[in-house]
Each structure stands twice: as structure tokens, then as C-alpha cells.
Design a protein around this motif. Sequence first.
Motif, PDB file in Angstrom:
ATOM      1  N   THR A  52       0.824  -1.212   0.000  1.00  0.00           N
ATOM      2  CA  THR A  52       0.000   0.000   0.000  1.00  0.00           C
ATOM      3  C   THR A  52       0.855   1.258   0.000  1.00  0.00           C
TER       4      THR A  52
ATOM      5  N   SER B  74      -3.250  14.767   1.045  1.00  0.00           N
ATOM      6  CA  SER B  74      -3.591  15.933   0.230  1.00  0.00           C
ATOM      7  C   SER B  74      -3.005  17.207   0.827  1.00  0.00           C
TER       8      SER B  74
ATOM      9  N   ARG C 146      -5.698  15.560  -4.710  1.00  0.00           N
ATOM     10  CA  ARG C 146      -6.240  14.203  -4.603  1.00  0.00           C
ATOM     11  C   ARG C 146      -6.503  13.655  -6.005  1.00  0.00           C
TER      12      ARG C 146
ATOM     13  N   SER D  33      -3.696  11.470  -8.245  1.00  0.00           N
ATOM     14  CA  SER D  33      -3.520  10.025  -8.097  1.00  0.00           C
ATOM     15  C   SER D  33      -4.793   9.276  -8.477  1.00  0.00           C
ATOM     16  N   LEU D  34      -5.808  10.011  -8.934  1.00  0.00           N
ATOM     17  CA  LEU D  34      -7.116   9.386  -9.176  1.00  0.00           C
ATOM     18  C   LEU D  34      -7.612   9.462 -10.616  1.00  0.00           C
TER      19      LEU D  34
ATOM     20  N   PRO E  66      -4.657  16.319   6.944  1.00  0.00           N
ATOM     21  CA  PRO E  66      -5.139  16.994   5.737  1.00  0.00           C
ATOM     22  C   PRO E  66      -6.565  16.525   5.440  1.00  0.00           C
ATOM     23  N   ALA E  67      -7.196  17.156   4.440  1.00  0.00           N
ATOM     24  CA  ALA E  67      -8.576  16.777   4.113  1.00  0.00           C
ATOM     25  C   ALA E  67      -8.668  15.324   3.649  1.00  0.00           C
ATOM     26  N   GLY E  68      -7.663  14.870   2.909  1.00  0.00           N
ATOM     27  CA  GLY E  68      -7.715  13.498   2.419  1.00  0.00           C
ATOM     28  C   GLY E  68      -6.412  12.756   2.642  1.00  0.00           C
ATOM     29  N   VAL E  69      -6.490  11.593   3.289  1.00  0.00           N
ATOM     30  CA  VAL E  69      -5.333  10.699   3.335  1.00  0.00           C
ATOM     31  C   VAL E  69      -5.772   9.444   2.587  1.00  0.00           C
ATOM     32  N   HIS E  70      -5.064   9.142   1.509  1.00  0.00           N
ATOM     33  CA  HIS E  70      -5.492   8.039   0.650  1.00  0.00           C
ATOM     34  C   HIS E  70      -4.491   6.899   0.669  1.00  0.00           C
ATOM     35  N   PHE E  71      -5.011   5.715   0.928  1.00  0.00           N
ATOM     36  CA  PHE E  71      -4.210   4.497   0.929  1.00  0.00           C
ATOM     37  C   PHE E  71      -4.513   3.783  -0.388  1.00  0.00           C
ATOM     38  N   ILE E  72      -3.507   3.665  -1.228  1.00  0.00           N
ATOM     39  CA  ILE E  72      -3.696   3.090  -2.558  1.00  0.00           C
ATOM     40  C   ILE E  72      -2.969   1.755  -2.630  1.00  0.00           C
ATOM     41  N   THR E  73      -3.682   0.717  -3.053  1.00  0.00           N
ATOM     42  CA  THR E  73      -3.111  -0.630  -3.023  1.00  0.00           C
ATOM     43  C   THR E  73      -3.044  -1.260  -4.406  1.00  0.00           C
TER      44      THR E  73
END
Lengths: 253, 505
Positions: free
Chosen positions: A169, A174, A180, A183-184, A218-225
Motif C-alpha cells: 500500500t 492531500s 487528490r 492520483s485518481l 489533511p482533508a484526504g489521506v489516501h491508501f492506494i493498493t
Amino acid sequence: MADINRQTGAAGGESERAAWLAEMERASRAKQETFMNGIAARLRHPRMTSKPAQPVRGAPDFWRTFDWTPEERVERFEANWRSVGGHTARAKDLAEAGRFIAERAQELSARIIVRQDQAELASLGLESSVPDAEVSVWNADEDVAWKARAAEADIGVVIADQALAYTGTVVVRSAPNKGRSVSLLPTVLFILIPAERLGTRLGEALIPMDEGGRDALPAGVHFITGPSRSSDIENDLTIGVHGPGVVYAVIIG
Amino acid sequence: MSAQKGRATVKERAELALNDEFLVKAVKFTTERLRNGKKNASAEHGNWDEWRERGRQIRLHTIAHLDYYLNLFVENARANGVHVHFADKGEDAVAIAMDIAQRKAAKTVVKSKSMVSEELHLNHALEQIGVEAIETDLGEYIIQLAGEMPSHIVIPAIHKNRYQIADLLSEVAGEKLEADTTVLAGFVRKKLREKFLEADIGMTGCNFAIAETGSMVLFENEGNARMVTTVPKTQITLMGMERIIPSFEDLEVMATLLPRSATGQKLTMYMSAITGPKRTADADGPEEMHIIIVDNGRSLQLGDPEFQELLNCIRCGACLNACPVYRHIGGHAYGSTYSGPIGAVLTPALNKNVAEWDDIANASSLCGACYEACPVKIPLHEMLIYLRRRKVETGNGKAVETAGMKGFAALTGSSAAMKAALAIGKIGQRLVVRGGEIRTKLGPLKGWNSYRVTPSLPRRSFRDRWEKLNREVDADRPQMAPDMKRRMEQIVKERGKGGGGHGGH
Ligand code: SF4
């Protein structure tokens, strides 16, 4: 206690909108009391206003000391990343990573590249090494519709704030200079992972989020797997349903 | 429109479902794959029972102090700049969401998967005020086009084949689309991208809410929940009041249990922790964020020693995949938002209506497979028995002499089997005290024959019985379509190579 820097800015009818929000907040606060009192009554205890002792918190003890060596982490991270359909690469430094990305971009005939506004990513030199593509730097210019820009981008380039080998992961947080969307929304995503940011367990990223507390988040913490995926049509695995379908993890160092 | 919403009993709906061969095959194929995926993932992870126990303890503690933790969450979320709302009933939540939509003069709302929104029938309400609500999860989008209800918590369109899906999407496209997964998914990607960019409001559910920081956490594979929380200017999150956990540290346990139990993944492709609206200088994320905290019957379980643990549920769907009955009849037969063993208990519990839903409780084998599969160890099989007992106590136990009943009566005659059944199910002291007459009225085997799954009740562990039921169900399994079989073999082959990484949302 509401933070001013989180205030939201909308256009027309601003005062009307503010009045509406204020009215809703009044209603909400009034309701909050009856809601919580109702819960306490059902639980048959007086309303709890101080923190109860939490007998069990987080992962089992044996798990907290579990750690892989740096070599194992790289190996396991890569294996996990590939097992979900992601791609991996190693680079000894940013320059090499930059060359790798430029080659892929040319192979794929990328027209638009969006990258986060970070010094490391500037040093990749994509602006000059991929002359055929327009390289946009996230939020560098107020007049650009950044979400739309990311949506039309072929390639997004981000740098991981942290990565975890056990689940394969990557963690991205952000910020004004770190969208955000980057990465999307692009079709292909490159995530650079400095080797020293690669840990073992999820908890290594989660526990510091408690320690820093609300204000530090931050407003967004994203875990990308891995790549965006779905098996919703007849269980047939599809990649890139909404998010990027091709995702490179480039470990640096 | 949805045929499942009539007043047919579960039994009638089960017969309908059974007539659709594809459904049966698809349900079995998927649930099997997910189930095996889960077994592999939990075994590979190791110490599974310790993790489960950990998960159970965290959930038990949070629910037992819910007034404290929920309040803490609310205060922190407000401090983060979130507008928090409370809804006692489903209608209240709908009214709040509609008010926000109207204030924003919203034309379209893009939604990511939310069981709460299903529970409230929110899309329908929004439609009535002229707001288009678009489900963006691939499977949800498909069943929305078909005008149906989800049939599985994790894979909502499990009952549709790709030709049916191609027909639905071709209508939207205005041209004939090939029945090819990549083509179909590609069309949806493009179509929904336009929708994300033009939508006024993004609406989400909430997997977990972190009390100590006021953050909300979403697990997903497609990226549509990220879209919904990144692109539109206004975000509305619907959250069951019980979704709370104290900290991110606790989230590590949930993140270990949930994906492995749901799809056999180590982690879903995306796990997002959202803490308030976008910061002023951010160039994406919602400007305005609302969280609607929904009771809608949940608080009725609080303080109820038999059902409080229902609130521990993390909606992973593992009990569905484990349940021989679910695997046989599919989700629509349950006729409600929540299907499978959890639905069988949760639906009547939320509705506070034992009488109307009691037949659902009979659509379960009491074999305990659901409990064994549950990552937070909710004793669903015991709850099913409590439910039946309550039904009798409220005078709704009509002692009809069905074939199944007779079978049950016969079983009670064989006292060794009955004792085992009682011991296994912990049917409860009251039942034993009241003796044989009541037992025959309760009839856990009532109507069983019609599902063609006959539970055996010998003195063996749940696991043993589960394996046996599995075998019985599997023996019954219709032949799979050749192309589907080919795909399945392909998947198995790829999995063997360690590539591919199947499991999904
Ligand atoms: S009851 Fe347990 S197994 Fe079933 S959905 Fe809830 S958490 Fe998962």
C-alpha cells in the motif's frame, strides 16, 4: 472552535447560505443532546462525558513488533503490488526515475501529464524529457480548472508520503500542492516511493494519524493498493473502472 | 421495476429466484470465489481468531460507550468544518438530504455505495424533487439502470450476466455495445466521468468514523468513492450511528478484517480517510461537507442483551458467502436491503417488526457458518433463534402444520438430535423450560424442505456441519455455462500463478 481556514467559499447568495447553515447548526446542536441522551438511556447508564478506559486498542501485541528488513520490504511490496495487477520498477535516484517515466510516456504517446507541485518531481525533468507532452503542475496557476485538467490527463505523477509492504500500500496525503485528483483521474499513474519511506505494517501510517491529532490531518489521506478494479460484471476482473488502470510503483534508492 | 418489493414471503421469492438458473450459478460462483478468497486471505494472514477477537472487543467497547464516542466524533467533525445532522428516522435523513439538494439547486447527485441510502430509498425521494441520483459503483450503476435492488452487499449485480448488462448499457449509449467486460466497463468509465464532473453533490456512505479525529473512512476498489468525495463541490455522507471506532489505531484492526472477510483482499484498492471539507488553498475536494447520522431503528438494539451485538457489524458480507441458504437462493429472495444471515436478523430488528419478517429468520440453517465467518464474531445463529422465540411470545407464532413442521416435530421426537440442536443453537433456557409443545411451535426447520437444504443437527462442531451443508448444496449445483466455466478455470489458473489478483468489489 471552527477553523477559519476551513471556511468554504461559494458564490451568489452567500449571506442567505450562511444563515441557512447557521440555522441547521442550531437545529443540529439541539438535536445532538436528545440523540446522545437517548443513547445513554438505552444503554442504561448516565450520559458519559469523560473518556472511558479502552481495554483493547488497535492491533494485537505480537503484531506491533512485527517488522521486515528493508530488502524484505521491497521484495514483498513489489510482489503484492504486482499480484493485484500493478507494475513495479526500481531506480537508483530521481534522475533515473525521470528517465523511466519519460520513456513510458513516449511509448504511450502521452499528451498531457499532471504532476504534484513538489521539488522532487520537478527534478524529474519531465518538462524537457517529454517534449511532445504538456506537463501541468498541480495548482500552480489559479485560473486552471484543475480537476478537469487531471481528468483529461494521460499520466499522473505523485510521490508517496509513505508505503507499507505487508499489504502493498502507498499513502498519499492531500495538500494545496498535492491534489487528490492527481492520483485518481489520469489513466496511468506513476507513484514514486523513496525506499526509506517504505515500512511494513499499516499501523505505521495509522498510529501517527492519531498522534498528530485532528489539526495535523489533511482533508484526504489516501491508501492506494493497486489499480482501480471491479469484478462487478460476471466476476470478470476489469482494471481502471474509475481510477487509473495502469499504476507504476517506482521504488527509489 | 423491482419484483422483489411485493408482499411475497421469502419462500415465494426463493422459488422465483430459483427459477432463474443464471442467478443460482452466478451467486454460487461468486460467493464461492469470495469465500475461498477469504479462507486463503485469513489463513495466510495468520492468528485470525486473535484478530477477530480484537475486532469484536473494539466494536463491543465502542457500542457500549456509544454516547461518548459518537458525541466525540460529532464535536471533532464540526471542528473540522463538517455540518453534522441527526436523523431519528429514515424520513428525517431523507428530508435533510433533500433540503441540502434543494438549497444547492442540485440537478445531479453522484453516489458511491451506501447501504444506508438503500435503506432509506433515498434515490426515489430525490427523483421526486427532480434530482437525478446516479449510482457510480459499476454494479450499482447496472442494477440502477435495471431498476432493481442489490442482491449482495459486496457484489450487487451478482445476478446479471454480461449480455443483460450489454443490453442495459446499449440503451444508455444509444448504440449496440459488445457484451465484452472491457468494452462495457470502458463505456461506464467514460459515461460516469462526465457525471462526476457535472454533478452538484457527491453522496457517500461511511465504513468507519474515527471518534478522536472526526474523520470518515471509506473502503472501495473502483475509485468511485474517491471521485464522489473529490470532484463535486458538496459532499453528503450518510452514516449509521454505530459506524464509530475510537481511533486510527483501531482502524488497523478493521482494515485487517474487513477486506479479507469481504473479498479476500489484503486491503481494498483504496482506503480513504476524509477529515472535513477541502482546506482553503486546496484545489480539489468538497467545499461543503455534511454528515447525516442515522438511527432508523439502530438504537432499538442498544441495551438489548440479545441483539446489541448486531451493531458491531462491519458489513463485510462474509456471513452471506458462508451461508448455504444464501448461496442457494440469492439475495433478492430476502426482499430487503440487507440480505443473508445479517439481513435475516437486522431487517426485523431495524423494523421492530418481528411478525412481518419472521419468515426471513426461517431462511437460515442455524448451522453457525455465519458466526464462524463473521470477523467480529456476531452470534447471528443465536439471534435467529431469539427472533423466533420473540415471534412466538408476541403471539405471531401461527402453528401451521407444514411439511417442514412435521419434520421438525419428528426430529424433536428423536431426543438425542433435539438435545444436540438445543445445545448447538443455545436455544435458551426459556424454550427448554416450556417443553416440547413450544418447541414444535418454534420449528427451526419450518419450511425447510422447500429450500432443499436440510440441515443436519448431529452433535458436531459448526465447522463440520458447515462442510456437510456445503457438500449438499454443491451436489445440487446446476451445470455452469461453458464460457463461464472457461473464465472460472482461467481465474483459477491465474491465481495459481499468483498473478491476476482476483477478488473484487
Ligand atoms: S454480521 Fe459479521 S459477517 Fe455478516 S456482514 Fe456483519 S460483520 Fe460481516
